[in-house]
Design an enzyme around this catalytic site. Structure first.
Site, PDB file in Angstrom:
ATOM      1  N   ARG A 115     -33.530 -31.075-108.544  1.00 35.93           N
ATOM      2  CA  ARG A 115     -33.085 -29.823-108.723  1.00 35.93           C
ATOM      3  C   ARG A 115     -34.016 -29.069-109.916  1.00 35.93           C
ATOM      4  O   ARG A 115     -34.153 -29.571-110.801  1.00 35.93           O
ATOM      5  CB  ARG A 115     -31.547 -29.850-109.366  1.00 35.93           C
ATOM      6  CG  ARG A 115     -31.124 -28.437-109.744  1.00 35.93           C
ATOM      7  CD  ARG A 115     -29.701 -28.581-110.456  1.00 35.93           C
ATOM      8  NE  ARG A 115     -29.202 -27.226-110.842  1.00 35.93           N
ATOM      9  CZ  ARG A 115     -29.233 -27.031-112.292  1.00 35.93           C
ATOM     10  NH1 ARG A 115     -29.206 -28.030-113.154  1.00 35.93           N
ATOM     11  NH2 ARG A 115     -28.797 -25.925-112.666  1.00 35.93           N
ATOM     12  N   HIS A 159     -32.104 -19.954-114.090  1.00 31.23           N
ATOM     13  CA  HIS A 159     -31.981 -20.758-115.269  1.00 31.23           C
ATOM     14  C   HIS A 159     -32.442 -19.944-116.539  1.00 31.23           C
ATOM     15  O   HIS A 159     -33.509 -20.285-117.250  1.00 31.23           O
ATOM     16  CB  HIS A 159     -32.556 -22.100-115.344  1.00 31.23           C
ATOM     17  CG  HIS A 159     -32.047 -23.120-115.827  1.00 31.23           C
ATOM     18  ND1 HIS A 159     -31.522 -24.509-115.288  1.00 31.23           N
ATOM     19  CD2 HIS A 159     -31.800 -23.188-117.326  1.00 31.23           C
ATOM     20  CE1 HIS A 159     -30.992 -25.053-116.172  1.00 31.23           C
ATOM     21  NE2 HIS A 159     -31.305 -24.474-117.494  1.00 31.23           N
ATOM     22  N   GLU A 205     -25.308 -22.278-115.578  1.00 37.50           N
ATOM     23  CA  GLU A 205     -24.624 -22.134-116.836  1.00 37.50           C
ATOM     24  C   GLU A 205     -24.352 -20.774-117.486  1.00 37.50           C
ATOM     25  O   GLU A 205     -24.869 -20.107-118.264  1.00 37.50           O
ATOM     26  CB  GLU A 205     -25.236 -22.684-118.064  1.00 37.50           C
ATOM     27  CG  GLU A 205     -25.183 -24.530-117.781  1.00 37.50           C
ATOM     28  CD  GLU A 205     -25.536 -25.245-119.068  1.00 37.50           C
ATOM     29  OE1 GLU A 205     -25.547 -24.715-120.319  1.00 37.50           O
ATOM     30  OE2 GLU A 205     -25.210 -26.259-118.782  1.00 37.50           O
ATOM     31  N   ASN A 332     -22.244 -28.812-114.628  1.00 38.70           N
ATOM     32  CA  ASN A 332     -23.028 -29.525-115.499  1.00 38.70           C
ATOM     33  C   ASN A 332     -21.925 -30.172-116.600  1.00 38.70           C
ATOM     34  O   ASN A 332     -21.409 -29.398-116.919  1.00 38.70           O
ATOM     35  CB  ASN A 332     -23.986 -28.595-116.345  1.00 38.70           C
ATOM     36  CG  ASN A 332     -24.934 -27.823-115.389  1.00 38.70           C
ATOM     37  OD1 ASN A 332     -25.162 -28.121-114.383  1.00 38.70           O
ATOM     38  ND2 ASN A 332     -26.081 -27.171-115.943  1.00 38.70           N
ATOM     39  N   TYR A 334     -21.646 -32.561-119.647  1.00 41.48           N
ATOM     40  CA  TYR A 334     -22.046 -33.305-120.890  1.00 41.48           C
ATOM     41  C   TYR A 334     -21.085 -34.125-121.743  1.00 41.48           C
ATOM     42  O   TYR A 334     -21.338 -35.130-122.437  1.00 41.48           O
ATOM     43  CB  TYR A 334     -23.056 -32.426-121.785  1.00 41.48           C
ATOM     44  CG  TYR A 334     -24.087 -31.987-121.007  1.00 41.48           C
ATOM     45  CD1 TYR A 334     -25.470 -32.891-121.295  1.00 41.48           C
ATOM     46  CD2 TYR A 334     -24.321 -30.960-120.382  1.00 41.48           C
ATOM     47  CE1 TYR A 334     -26.419 -32.397-120.640  1.00 41.48           C
ATOM     48  CE2 TYR A 334     -25.621 -30.651-119.790  1.00 41.48           C
ATOM     49  CZ  TYR A 334     -26.704 -31.226-119.976  1.00 41.48           C
ATOM     50  OH  TYR A 334     -27.884 -31.229-119.402  1.00 41.48           O
ATOM     51  N   GLU A 393     -26.030 -31.188-113.770  1.00 41.91           N
ATOM     52  CA  GLU A 393     -26.581 -31.833-114.883  1.00 41.91           C
ATOM     53  C   GLU A 393     -25.644 -33.016-115.758  1.00 41.91           C
ATOM     54  O   GLU A 393     -24.416 -32.468-115.737  1.00 41.91           O
ATOM     55  CB  GLU A 393     -26.811 -30.661-115.806  1.00 41.91           C
ATOM     56  CG  GLU A 393     -27.971 -29.700-115.567  1.00 41.91           C
ATOM     57  CD  GLU A 393     -28.327 -28.669-116.538  1.00 41.91           C
ATOM     58  OE1 GLU A 393     -27.992 -29.122-117.858  1.00 41.91           O
ATOM     59  OE2 GLU A 393     -28.912 -27.693-116.217  1.00 41.91           O
TER      60      GLU A 393
HETATM   61  C1  GBH Z   1     -27.740 -27.518-120.427  1.00 43.07           C
HETATM   62  O1  GBH Z   1     -27.035 -26.949-121.519  1.00 43.07           O
HETATM   63  C2  GBH Z   1     -29.002 -26.504-120.006  1.00 43.07           C
HETATM   64  O2  GBH Z   1     -28.564 -25.990-118.605  1.00 43.07           O
HETATM   65  C3  GBH Z   1     -30.309 -27.039-120.277  1.00 43.07           C
HETATM   66  O3  GBH Z   1     -31.127 -26.296-119.723  1.00 43.07           O
HETATM   67  C4  GBH Z   1     -30.661 -27.941-121.327  1.00 43.07           C
HETATM   68  O4  GBH Z   1     -31.814 -28.223-121.883  1.00 43.07           O
HETATM   69  C5  GBH Z   1     -29.377 -28.913-121.302  1.00 43.07           C
HETATM   70  O5  GBH Z   1     -28.471 -28.673-121.039  1.00 43.07           O
HETATM   71  C6  GBH Z   1     -29.494 -29.999-122.678  1.00 43.07           C
HETATM   72  O6  GBH Z   1     -28.967 -29.215-123.783  1.00 43.07           O
HETATM   73  O7  GBH Z   1     -26.597 -25.866-129.904  1.00 43.07           O
HETATM   74  O8  GBH Z   1     -24.560 -25.810-130.891  1.00 43.07           O
HETATM   75  O9  GBH Z   1     -25.806 -23.846-130.826  1.00 43.07           O
HETATM   76  C7  GBH Z   1     -25.944 -27.675-121.962  1.00 43.07           C
HETATM   77  C8  GBH Z   1     -24.865 -27.167-122.522  1.00 43.07           C
HETATM   78  C9  GBH Z   1     -24.313 -25.219-124.062  1.00 43.07           C
HETATM   79  C10 GBH Z   1     -25.346 -27.163-124.973  1.00 43.07           C
HETATM   80  C11 GBH Z   1     -24.351 -24.355-125.229  1.00 43.07           C
HETATM   81  C12 GBH Z   1     -25.816 -26.237-125.990  1.00 43.07           C
HETATM   82  C13 GBH Z   1     -25.177 -24.289-127.414  1.00 43.07           C
HETATM   83  C14 GBH Z   1     -24.436 -24.726-128.767  1.00 43.07           C
HETATM   84  N1  GBH Z   1     -25.288 -26.128-123.842  1.00 43.07           N
HETATM   85  N2  GBH Z   1     -24.697 -25.138-126.408  1.00 43.07           N
HETATM   86  S1  GBH Z   1     -25.385 -25.121-130.278  1.00 43.07           S
END
Ligand code: GBH
Length: 487
Positions: A115, A159, A205, A332, A334, A393
């Protein structure tokens, strides 16, 4: 023969199992792990997309090459104070030039899918108007290299790297016109690549780039809009998704398309029917402006009531476009965004705060909860009846220090992966239609505001030489794919 048969029937009678009981018992023995297995685990389906994921701005570099226009992330990352150490992604991991080598890395993992995202300003340097042939040619070369190596391309159209021209001249996602421009761009890409790319993701996202890019201002374009304006941005973004769905299908009838969203994943604190129901209702409400409106075709009453006079303005025709049926949904995953319990008080659920010591991975936001990879897909199926699900993801940042021999023994990432994958396996085994998994990320890359400080790759990148070195987790992932089960 006859006497053996009689003996068997006699024995059967003695067990009191009956024939169906015996069949069940035999099946259980057949399915149970053999004693020789080092660690018994249940198999994944034979037909499955095992992949890795990246995004254009985070890996490509080559920001001034072959006619690429600027994106809002070029501007944002060159604004002092926005990114850790004022790092930028002008070179990133230079995938624009090293993509052949990097497809080799995917092949070495045994993956059969990849992807990646397409940079809008490479295709339309001004966001609209006439396309840049050299931009589209790059993605044709990449896709052809993937296919030659037996790797299915899954392309994400957005993205986060909006052409800067659209931000400067038309106020970016604050304008309804951006939704139309995005659909035109999506249709054009599908017309050019649709003969070889069979799966397109519209936007990555939406929740993140809207809330963090236009609400808190932490991500590009760094805006802090009023509640009313923010609702309108949300609306334009889901409209862009819907119009792009239509444009893609019109331009390339054989391809499939859907979103790649980081759903707000509400996980039941205890998996009893009442808490599960509460978690489902919480998930529906917490995604009201994104997945819920896209998959239901209307804003929930609760959302419209809560936003009151700040609610988005919309037409019937727009709502119809937003609800365009998707072929699949990418999520996605996490972490559990909330642990949930049922409640007698309105709205019928309670969001529990994370405790002070809840375990985290390297990113400050990244609470660990492997069960998220079970509940995410299950919610998609049970709340919205989604029939094809991709984990677009999943992964984590880790310390990733090289030892004396130059190895990166990321046992923490392996621990993370093992437990999340076990949960995904359970979901699949229960009939939840997860068809593929994309690990974030193939290799370390530009991690937005964290720059190069947080590493998410299966391959370690030495940023001085840009050499790629497999971590222990790369070996782990390769063995899992080979064995077809978690090891
Ligand atoms: C994804 O976001 C993205 O799609 C990708 O590009 C990125 O590299 C990957 O995950 C890893 O981060 O940092 O406390 O200010 C994951 C979900 C949502 C996590 C927004 C970070 C910001 C909060 N993201 N969040 S903070």
């Amino acid at each position: 023969m006859e006497s053996n048969r009689r003996k068997l029937l006699k024995a059967l009678g003695a067990t009191g199992l009956g024939l169906s009981g015996l069949v069940k018992a035999a099946e259980a023995i057949a399915a149970s792990p053999k004693e020789a297995d080092p660690q018994p685990s249940r198999p994944f389906p034979g037909e499955f997309y095992w992949g890795t994921a990246t995004a254009a701005f985070q890996v490509e570099g080559a920001v001034n090459e072959d006619g690429r226009g600027k994106s809002i992330w070029d501007i944002f990352s060159h604004t002092p104070g926005k990114i850790k150490n004022n790092w930028n992604a002008d070179v990133a991991v230079d995938m624009y030039h090293r993509y052949r080598e990097d497809v080799g890395l995917m092949k070495a993992l045994g993956t059969n899918a990849y992807r990646f995202s397409i940079s809008w300003p490479r295709i339309f340097p001004e966001g609209k108007g006439s396309p840049n042939q050299k931009g589209i040619d790059f993605y044709k070369r990449l896709v052809d290299t993937l296919l030659e190596n037996g790797i299915q391309p899954f392309a994400t159209l957005y993205h986060w790297d909006l052409p800067q021209a659209l931000q400067a001249r038309e106020k970016g996602w604050q304008s309804r016109s951006i939704a139309e421009h995005f659909a035109a761009y999506a249709g054009y890409v599908a017309s050019q690549l649709g003969d070889r790319v069979k799966h397109f993701f519209t936007l990555n996202e939406m929740f993140t780039f809207v809330e963090w890019g236009h609400g808190t201002g932490l991500l590009a374009p760094g805006l802090k809009l009023s509640r009313k304006d923010l609702n309108q941005v949300r609306h334009h973004v889901v409209l862009a998704h819907g119009l792009a769905m239509q444009a893609i299908k019109a331009a390339a009838p054989g391809v499939k398309a859907g979103p790649a969203e980081n759903m707000v994943n509400a996980v039941p604190a205890i998996a009893t029917p009442e808490h599960i129901k509460a978690a489902q209702e919480a998930t529906r409400q917490l995604n009201a402006g994104y997945l819920t409106v896209m998959l239901e075709g209307q804003y929930t009453n609760e959302f419209l009531e809560k936003e009151g006079k700040d609610a988005p303005r919309f037409t019937e025709a727009e709502m119809k476009a937003i609800g365009t049926p998707v072929d699949f949904a990418g999520i996605n995953v996490y972490m559990p965004n909330h642990y949930v319990m049922a409640s007698d008080a309105k709205p019928g659920y309670e969001l529990l705060p994370f405790t002070k010591v809840h375990p985290k991975m390297a990113s400050s936001w990244h609470y660990v909860g492997p069960e998220a990879l079970y509940w995410g897909p299950r919610h998609m199926k049970e709340i919205w009846g989604v029939k094809e699900i991709y984990i677009t993801e999943n992964g984590c940042g880790a310390a990733d220090e090289q030892d004396k021999e130059g190895r990166i023994c990321d046992t923490d990432r392996v621990m993370f992966l093992r437990n999340y994958l076990l949960n995904m396996q359970q979901a699949i085994e229960e009939g939840i239609p997860v068809k593929g998994y994309f690990h974030w990320s193939l290799m370390d890359n530009f991690e937005w505001v964290s720059g190069y400080a947080t590493r998410f790759g299966l391959y370690y990148v030495d940023y001085k030489t840009l050499q790629r070195i497999p971590k222990l987790s790369a070996d782990f992932y390769r063995e899992v794919i080979k064995a077809g089960r978690v090891l």
